[in-house]
Design a protein around this motif. Structure first.
Motif, mmCIF file in Angstrom:
data_model
loop_
_atom_site.group_PDB
_atom_site.id
_atom_site.type_symbol
_atom_site.label_atom_id
_atom_site.label_comp_id
_atom_site.label_asym_id
_atom_site.label_seq_id
_atom_site.Cartn_x
_atom_site.Cartn_y
_atom_site.Cartn_z
ATOM 1 N N TRP A 41 6.498 -0.383 1.207
ATOM 2 C CA TRP A 41 7.436 -0.270 2.487
ATOM 3 C C TRP A 41 8.459 -1.154 2.191
ATOM 4 O O TRP A 41 9.259 -0.913 2.622
ATOM 5 C CB TRP A 41 6.052 -0.671 3.292
ATOM 6 N N ARG A 42 8.070 -2.527 1.365
ATOM 7 C CA ARG A 42 9.268 -3.906 1.473
ATOM 8 C C ARG A 42 10.628 -2.808 0.772
ATOM 9 O O ARG A 42 11.766 -2.786 1.237
ATOM 10 C CB ARG A 42 8.313 -4.734 0.639
ATOM 11 N N ALA A 45 11.888 0.271 3.215
ATOM 12 C CA ALA A 45 12.435 -0.622 4.564
ATOM 13 C C ALA A 45 14.339 -1.115 3.896
ATOM 14 O O ALA A 45 15.246 -1.374 4.608
ATOM 15 C CB ALA A 45 11.865 -1.974 4.487
ATOM 16 N N ARG A 47 15.724 0.131 1.245
ATOM 17 C CA ARG A 47 16.674 1.714 1.126
ATOM 18 C C ARG A 47 17.358 1.463 2.287
ATOM 19 O O ARG A 47 18.643 1.556 3.374
ATOM 20 C CB ARG A 47 15.957 2.278 0.976
ATOM 21 N N GLY A 48 16.565 1.404 3.717
ATOM 22 C CA GLY A 48 17.126 1.884 4.950
ATOM 23 C C GLY A 48 17.972 0.736 5.486
ATOM 24 O O GLY A 48 18.955 1.304 6.029
ATOM 25 N N ALA A 49 17.562 -1.004 5.629
ATOM 26 C CA ALA A 49 19.199 -1.414 5.820
ATOM 27 C C ALA A 49 19.979 -1.210 4.547
ATOM 28 O O ALA A 49 20.965 -1.233 5.332
ATOM 29 C CB ALA A 49 18.201 -2.733 5.142
ATOM 30 N N SER A 111 9.361 3.152 -6.111
ATOM 31 C CA SER A 111 8.745 2.092 -4.847
ATOM 32 C C SER A 111 7.108 1.622 -5.456
ATOM 33 O O SER A 111 6.841 2.330 -4.331
ATOM 34 C CB SER A 111 9.540 3.097 -3.469
#
Length: 169
Positions: A41-42, A45, A47-49, A111
Motif C-alpha cells: 500500500w505504500r 500511495a 503512485r497516488g501522490a 508493487s
C-alpha cells in the motif's frame, strides 16, 4: 562458463546460482517457481501522490481561469489572471516530466514482493526475495536460460545410459 546475470548480490552462470554469498549448483536444483506477495500500500500511495502532484498545476490553471472570469474585472485584469494561471500550468512541464519518470519507474519496480523458490537437495528453498519486479524478471529468466542450457546428468542403469528427466522453471 557463461554468465546469464550478474549484479551485486545475484549471479547466474551456466554452473551455479549465487545469491548473497550462497551458491546453488544448477545440477542440484530441481523445480524452480515463483510466488507473489500481497500489494504494498505504500507503493500504491506513492503512485497516488505522484498523480496528485501531476494534476495539481492543471487544476490550479483551470481554477485561475475560472476565478478570472468569475471576478468580472476589467478585460486587462481578467487576461492577466488567466495568463498567469496558464503560465503556472505550462511552467511545471519540466517538473511533470520528472514526475512521469518516477511514476514509470514505480511501475517497472512493481508493487509486490516477489520470491523465487527451488527444490534443492529435496527441500524447498527460497532463493531470492525482492520488491523490484524488473530485476526479479531478469533474474528469473536468466535462471530459466541457465537451466535450459545446463547439461543433464546421465543415469547409468541396467539398460544403458539415458538422460535423467529434469523439471524446468
Amino acid at each position: 562458463m557463461i554468465t546469464y546475470y550478474d549484479d551485486q548480490s545475484v549471479q547466474v552462470t551456466s554452473n551455479a546460482l549465487r545469491v548473497d554469498g550462497r551458491s546453488y549448483p544448477l545440477a542440484e536444483l530441481g523445480t524452480v517457481w515463483h510466488r507473489r506477495g500481497s500489494r504494498s500500500w505504500r507503493v500504491l500511495a506513492g503512485r497516488g501522490a505522484i498523480g496528485a502532484a501531476l494534476a495539481g498545476p492543471i487544476v490550479a490553471a483551470v481554477l485561475g481561469v475560472a476565478l478570472a472570469v468569475w471576478l468580472h474585472r476589467s478585460l486587462v485584469v481578467t487576461i492577466a489572471i488567466a495568463g498567469a494561471s496558464v503560465l503556472v500550468g505550462l511552467g511545471v512541464g519540466p517538473l511533470a516530466d520528472l514526475l512521469f519518470e518516477h511514476l514509470d519507474r514505480s511501475y517497472a519496480r512493481g508493487s509486490r514482493e516477489l520470491e523465487m523458490w527451488a527444490r534443492w537437495r529435496g527441500q524447498p528453498v527460497r532463493l531470492l526475495r525482492t520488491g523490484d519486479a524488473l530485476r526479479f524478471g531478469q533474474i528469473y529468466r536468466a535462471v530459466q536460460r541457465a537451466m535450459e542450457q545446463a547439461p543433464q546428468p546421465k543415469v547409468i542403469g541396467s539398460s544403458g545410459s539415458s538422460p535423467r528427466p529434469r523439471s524446468r522453471p
